[in-house]
Design a protein around this motif. Structure first.
Motif, PDB file in Angstrom:
ATOM      1  N   ARG A 105     -11.217 -11.370  -2.630  1.00  0.00           N
ATOM      2  CA  ARG A 105      -9.832 -11.758  -2.855  1.00  0.00           C
ATOM      3  C   ARG A 105      -9.416 -12.754  -1.785  1.00  0.00           C
ATOM      4  NH1 ARG A 105      -6.821  -6.098  -2.881  1.00  0.00           N
ATOM      5  NH2 ARG A 105      -5.597  -7.400  -1.507  1.00  0.00           N
ATOM      6  N   GLU A 159      -4.591  -0.135  -3.097  1.00  0.00           N
ATOM      7  CA  GLU A 159      -3.593  -0.119  -4.161  1.00  0.00           C
ATOM      8  C   GLU A 159      -3.540  -1.452  -4.893  1.00  0.00           C
ATOM      9  OE1 GLU A 159       0.052   1.098  -2.290  1.00  0.00           O
ATOM     10  OE2 GLU A 159      -0.700   3.137  -1.942  1.00  0.00           O
ATOM     11  N   ALA A 161      -6.056  -3.626  -5.087  1.00  0.00           N
ATOM     12  CA  ALA A 161      -7.380  -4.024  -5.592  1.00  0.00           C
ATOM     13  C   ALA A 161      -7.626  -3.463  -6.986  1.00  0.00           C
ATOM     14  CB  ALA A 161      -8.461  -3.541  -4.642  1.00  0.00           C
ATOM     15  N   ARG A 162      -8.058  -4.327  -7.856  1.00  0.00           N
ATOM     16  CA  ARG A 162      -8.470  -3.904  -9.200  1.00  0.00           C
ATOM     17  C   ARG A 162      -9.992  -3.949  -9.254  1.00  0.00           C
ATOM     18  NH1 ARG A 162      -4.463  -3.906 -13.021  1.00  0.00           N
ATOM     19  NH2 ARG A 162      -2.554  -4.962 -12.424  1.00  0.00           N
ATOM     20  N   ASN A 163     -10.561  -3.068 -10.029  1.00  0.00           N
ATOM     21  CA  ASN A 163     -12.003  -3.059 -10.251  1.00  0.00           C
ATOM     22  C   ASN A 163     -12.800  -3.004  -8.948  1.00  0.00           C
ATOM     23  OD1 ASN A 163     -11.472  -3.317 -13.020  1.00  0.00           O
ATOM     24  ND2 ASN A 163     -11.369  -5.542 -12.820  1.00  0.00           N
ATOM     25  N   LYS A 167     -13.241   3.490  -4.504  1.00  0.00           N
ATOM     26  CA  LYS A 167     -12.041   3.400  -3.660  1.00  0.00           C
ATOM     27  C   LYS A 167     -11.681   4.745  -3.033  1.00  0.00           C
ATOM     28  CE  LYS A 167      -9.272   1.160  -6.696  1.00  0.00           C
ATOM     29  NZ  LYS A 167      -8.080   0.412  -7.177  1.00  0.00           N
TER      30      LYS A 167
END
Length: 185
Positions: A105, A159, A161-163, A167
Motif C-alpha cells: 500500500r 482495519e 487493509a483488505r485481503n 491478520k
C-alpha cells in the motif's frame, strides 16, 4: 586519488582484498557480500547500502533484511529477503536473496540511502504474519520495530487493509511481543 565508497563489495575490490583488509582491521564485514570501514558507524543508510549488491531493479528490502536495516536486528540474515511489487512481477532470483512478489500500500515503504525498504510498521506486520514466525526470535525484533509506533497504529493498519492474510494471528503475535517487552522493562 580515487575515493572509495563507505560500503565496499566485490564490485569495488576483489573478495580476497576485502577479507585481507578485514584481517588488517581496516574493514569489517556487514554481510557476506558487503564490507565497511572499521570507523564508519553502522547506520540504516550503511546497512541498506550493504544489501544493494543483491537487489535487482525495482526491488524492495523487506522482512528480516529490513529489520536489520532499521537496526532491530544486530546481524544481517544469511539470505536477504527482497520484494518486488506484484505489478512489477519478476522471475529473476538473485544470489544471497529470496525474492517475493508482494502487494504494498502507499506508505508501506520508505527510501533509505536511495534504496526502497519496508517501513518499520510494515516490516513488523510482515514478520508477524509469516508462517515461519518464531516467537523467541521474532517477538523482540517486532517490539524494537514498533518502539515508536505501537499497537494502535498496527490495529489501524489491519482495519484499513483488505485481503491481508493472517491478520488476527499477526495482531495476537504483535500484542504478545509488545506485552513481553513492556513487562521486561
Amino acid at each position: 586519488m580515487t575515493r572509495l565508497e563507505s560500503v565496499l563489495t566485490e564490485d569495488d575490490l576483489p573478495l580476497s582484498e576485502l577479507w585481507a583488509a578485514c584481517r588488517d582491521g581496516e574493514l569489517v564485514p556487514l554481510s557476506s557480500s558487503a564490507f565497511v570501514f572499521a570507523d564508519v558507524p553502522q547506520t540504516p543508510v550503511v546497512r541498506a547500502l550493504a544489501v544493494r549488491p543483491v537487489l535487482a531493479r525495482r526491488t524492495i528490502i523487506e522482512r528480516h533484511s529490513a529489520a536489520w536495516v532499521h537496526g532491530a536486528l544486530t546481524t544481517p540474515p544469511r539470505l536477504h529477503t527482497i520484494a518486488v511489487r506484484y505489478a512489477n512481477r519478476s522471475s529473476a532470483s538473485r544470489r544471497l536473496a529470496i525474492v517475493r512478489e508482494v502487494a504494498l500500500r502507499p506508505g508501506d515503504t520508505m527510501t533509505i540511502g536511495g534504496i526502497e525498504v519496508t517501513t518499520p510498521l510494515r516490516t513488523a506486520i510482515d514478520l508477524a504474519r509469516d508462517r515461519a514466525f518464531d516467537a523467541q526470535r521474532d517477538s523482540p525484533v517486532i517490539a524494537r520495530l514498533l518502539a515508536s509506533s505501537g499497537l494502535p497504529e498496527c490495529r489501524s493498519y489491519f482495519e484499513a487493509a483488505r485481503n491481508l492474510p493472517h491478520k488476527a494471528r499477526a495482531l495476537d503475535r504483535i500484542t504478545d511481543a509488545l506485552l513481553v517487552e513492556a513487562m521486561s522493562r
